[in-house]
Motif scaffolding. Sequence first.
Motif, mmCIF file in Angstrom:
data_model
loop_
_atom_site.group_PDB
_atom_site.id
_atom_site.type_symbol
_atom_site.label_atom_id
_atom_site.label_comp_id
_atom_site.label_asym_id
_atom_site.label_seq_id
_atom_site.Cartn_x
_atom_site.Cartn_y
_atom_site.Cartn_z
ATOM 1 N N ALA A 172 -25.331 -49.676 2.223
ATOM 2 C CA ALA A 172 -23.894 -49.961 2.223
ATOM 3 C C ALA A 172 -23.157 -48.917 1.384
ATOM 4 O O ALA A 172 -22.077 -48.450 1.771
ATOM 5 N N VAL A 173 -23.741 -48.537 0.268
ATOM 6 C CA VAL A 173 -23.149 -47.514 -0.596
ATOM 7 C C VAL A 173 -23.061 -46.181 0.145
ATOM 8 O O VAL A 173 -22.030 -45.502 0.116
ATOM 9 N N VAL A 174 -24.141 -45.820 0.819
ATOM 10 C CA VAL A 174 -24.154 -44.564 1.582
ATOM 11 C C VAL A 174 -23.044 -44.575 2.631
ATOM 12 O O VAL A 174 -22.291 -43.598 2.772
ATOM 13 N N MET A 175 -22.921 -45.683 3.353
ATOM 14 C CA MET A 175 -21.900 -45.760 4.393
ATOM 15 C C MET A 175 -20.503 -45.752 3.790
ATOM 16 O O MET A 175 -19.610 -45.072 4.282
ATOM 17 N N TRP A 176 -20.282 -46.504 2.713
ATOM 18 C CA TRP A 176 -18.974 -46.536 2.054
ATOM 19 C C TRP A 176 -18.548 -45.119 1.672
ATOM 20 O O TRP A 176 -17.423 -44.703 1.953
ATOM 21 N N ARG A 177 -19.480 -44.398 1.042
ATOM 22 C CA ARG A 177 -19.154 -43.044 0.577
ATOM 23 C C ARG A 177 -18.956 -42.070 1.736
ATOM 24 O O ARG A 177 -18.347 -41.018 1.556
ATOM 25 N N SER A 178 -19.455 -42.428 2.910
ATOM 26 C CA SER A 178 -19.273 -41.581 4.090
ATOM 27 C C SER A 178 -17.942 -41.832 4.776
ATOM 28 O O SER A 178 -17.275 -40.891 5.185
ATOM 29 N N ILE A 179 -17.564 -43.108 4.915
ATOM 30 C CA ILE A 179 -16.391 -43.396 5.739
ATOM 31 C C ILE A 179 -15.077 -43.514 4.975
ATOM 32 O O ILE A 179 -14.029 -43.151 5.502
ATOM 33 N N VAL A 180 -15.110 -44.005 3.746
ATOM 34 C CA VAL A 180 -13.847 -44.231 3.029
ATOM 35 C C VAL A 180 -13.062 -42.935 2.831
ATOM 36 O O VAL A 180 -11.877 -42.889 3.152
ATOM 37 N N PRO A 181 -13.676 -41.853 2.338
ATOM 38 C CA PRO A 181 -12.885 -40.617 2.204
ATOM 39 C C PRO A 181 -12.323 -40.129 3.550
ATOM 40 O O PRO A 181 -11.195 -39.640 3.611
ATOM 41 N N LYS A 195 -5.424 -40.987 6.940
ATOM 42 C CA LYS A 195 -4.271 -41.812 6.599
ATOM 43 C C LYS A 195 -4.134 -43.038 7.488
ATOM 44 O O LYS A 195 -3.042 -43.460 7.836
ATOM 45 N N ILE A 196 -5.277 -43.618 7.862
ATOM 46 C CA ILE A 196 -5.220 -44.853 8.643
ATOM 47 C C ILE A 196 -5.741 -46.048 7.849
ATOM 48 O O ILE A 196 -5.610 -47.178 8.295
ATOM 49 N N LEU A 197 -6.288 -45.821 6.671
ATOM 50 C CA LEU A 197 -6.821 -46.918 5.868
ATOM 51 C C LEU A 197 -5.701 -47.527 5.033
ATOM 52 O O LEU A 197 -4.981 -46.827 4.331
ATOM 53 N N LYS A 198 -5.561 -48.828 5.171
ATOM 54 C CA LYS A 198 -4.563 -49.580 4.413
ATOM 55 C C LYS A 198 -5.285 -50.639 3.584
ATOM 56 O O LYS A 198 -6.423 -50.995 3.860
ATOM 57 N N LEU A 199 -4.608 -51.172 2.607
ATOM 58 C CA LEU A 199 -5.174 -52.202 1.745
ATOM 59 C C LEU A 199 -5.674 -53.382 2.571
ATOM 60 O O LEU A 199 -6.723 -53.952 2.273
ATOM 61 N N THR A 200 -4.968 -53.714 3.620
ATOM 62 C CA THR A 200 -5.355 -54.846 4.466
ATOM 63 C C THR A 200 -6.604 -54.573 5.286
ATOM 64 O O THR A 200 -7.122 -55.489 5.930
ATOM 65 N N ASP A 201 -7.112 -53.353 5.283
ATOM 66 C CA ASP A 201 -8.328 -53.000 6.014
ATOM 67 C C ASP A 201 -9.588 -53.083 5.154
ATOM 68 O O ASP A 201 -10.692 -52.959 5.677
ATOM 69 N N MET A 202 -9.443 -53.267 3.867
ATOM 70 C CA MET A 202 -10.591 -53.128 2.978
ATOM 71 C C MET A 202 -11.691 -54.144 3.266
ATOM 72 O O MET A 202 -12.867 -53.818 3.146
ATOM 73 N N HIS A 203 -11.347 -55.343 3.685
ATOM 74 C CA HIS A 203 -12.398 -56.311 4.022
ATOM 75 C C HIS A 203 -13.180 -55.851 5.254
ATOM 76 O O HIS A 203 -14.382 -56.073 5.343
ATOM 77 N N ASN A 204 -12.507 -55.174 6.182
ATOM 78 C CA ASN A 204 -13.214 -54.630 7.352
ATOM 79 C C ASN A 204 -14.175 -53.522 6.937
ATOM 80 O O ASN A 204 -15.281 -53.420 7.481
ATOM 81 N N VAL A 205 -13.764 -52.704 5.991
ATOM 82 C CA VAL A 205 -14.642 -51.643 5.488
ATOM 83 C C VAL A 205 -15.870 -52.268 4.820
ATOM 84 O O VAL A 205 -17.003 -51.842 5.063
ATOM 85 N N VAL A 235 -4.467 -40.992 -2.420
ATOM 86 C CA VAL A 235 -5.773 -41.504 -2.826
ATOM 87 C C VAL A 235 -6.790 -40.851 -1.905
ATOM 88 O O VAL A 235 -6.638 -40.852 -0.694
ATOM 89 N N TYR A 236 -7.828 -40.279 -2.491
ATOM 90 C CA TYR A 236 -8.796 -39.528 -1.701
ATOM 91 C C TYR A 236 -10.174 -40.171 -1.668
ATOM 92 O O TYR A 236 -11.028 -39.770 -0.904
ATOM 93 N N ASP A 237 -10.377 -41.166 -2.523
ATOM 94 C CA ASP A 237 -11.633 -41.888 -2.531
ATOM 95 C C ASP A 237 -11.402 -43.217 -3.233
ATOM 96 O O ASP A 237 -10.464 -43.354 -4.018
ATOM 97 N N ILE A 238 -12.250 -44.195 -2.932
ATOM 98 C CA ILE A 238 -12.185 -45.512 -3.560
ATOM 99 C C ILE A 238 -13.606 -45.860 -3.987
ATOM 100 O O ILE A 238 -14.545 -45.720 -3.207
ATOM 101 N N ASP A 239 -13.751 -46.290 -5.226
ATOM 102 C CA ASP A 239 -15.074 -46.646 -5.733
ATOM 103 C C ASP A 239 -15.695 -47.761 -4.912
ATOM 104 O O ASP A 239 -15.006 -48.659 -4.432
ATOM 105 N N VAL A 240 -16.999 -47.703 -4.801
ATOM 106 C CA VAL A 240 -17.752 -48.754 -4.116
ATOM 107 C C VAL A 240 -17.609 -50.040 -4.936
ATOM 108 O O VAL A 240 -17.823 -50.028 -6.146
ATOM 109 N N PRO A 241 -17.233 -51.154 -4.287
ATOM 110 C CA PRO A 241 -17.113 -52.413 -5.027
ATOM 111 C C PRO A 241 -18.440 -52.813 -5.675
ATOM 112 O O PRO A 241 -19.515 -52.526 -5.135
ATOM 113 N N LEU A 242 -18.361 -53.481 -6.811
ATOM 114 C CA LEU A 242 -19.561 -53.882 -7.547
ATOM 115 C C LEU A 242 -20.523 -54.705 -6.694
ATOM 116 O O LEU A 242 -21.731 -54.525 -6.780
#
Length: 148
Positions: A42-51, A57-67, A27-34
Motif C-alpha cells: 500500500a505504501v509503494v502504491m501510495w508513493r507512486s500514485i499520489v504525486p 491537479k485532479i486529486l481533491k480532499l474528497t478523493d482521499m478515501h478512494n486513494v 502540494v506535490y506529495d502527501i505523507d502515507v497515513p499511519l
Amino acid sequence: MGGIKAVAGVGRKPRVKPDPSNDFENVYDIDVPLHLQQMDQAVVMWRSIVPELLKRKILKLTDMHNVEMFCMAYHNLREAQHEVVLYGVTIQTESGRIKNPALTVVNESSKQIASFGAMLGLDPASRTRLMAGGGKPKNNAFAGVLNM
C-alpha cells in the motif's frame, strides 16, 4: 411573556463555504497515513500514485478515501497473489483439496482496484473519460464535480 432577544455572538454562525478547488494547490506529495504504513505494498502504491494525481491537479480532499481504498486493495491483491504462488490454486485440507481462499481475495481486490482506480482516473478509459486534451477536465456536468 418575554420575547426572544438577539444577543451578539450567540446563535448559529454563518457557514463559511470552503473553496475546494484549491484543496491541494501547490502540494506535490502527501505523507502515507499511519494506518497504511504497515502495509508495504500500500505504501509503494501510495508513493507512486499520489504525486502523479497531484501533478495532474485532479486529486481533491474528497478523493482521499478512494486513494486509501485503492492502495489497501493493491496491498491485499499482492499479498494474496503471493499466497497463491506459494501454495497453488488449490490447497489440501482435512476434508480434501479446496480452492485456495487467497484466490477470493485476489478476485475481490482486483474488482476494488478497478472500481477505485476508475474513480481516480488511473486507467486509460476513465482517464480519457475524465480528462480532455492538455490534462484539463472536460466541460461537462461531471467535470464540475471534479473541479469542486
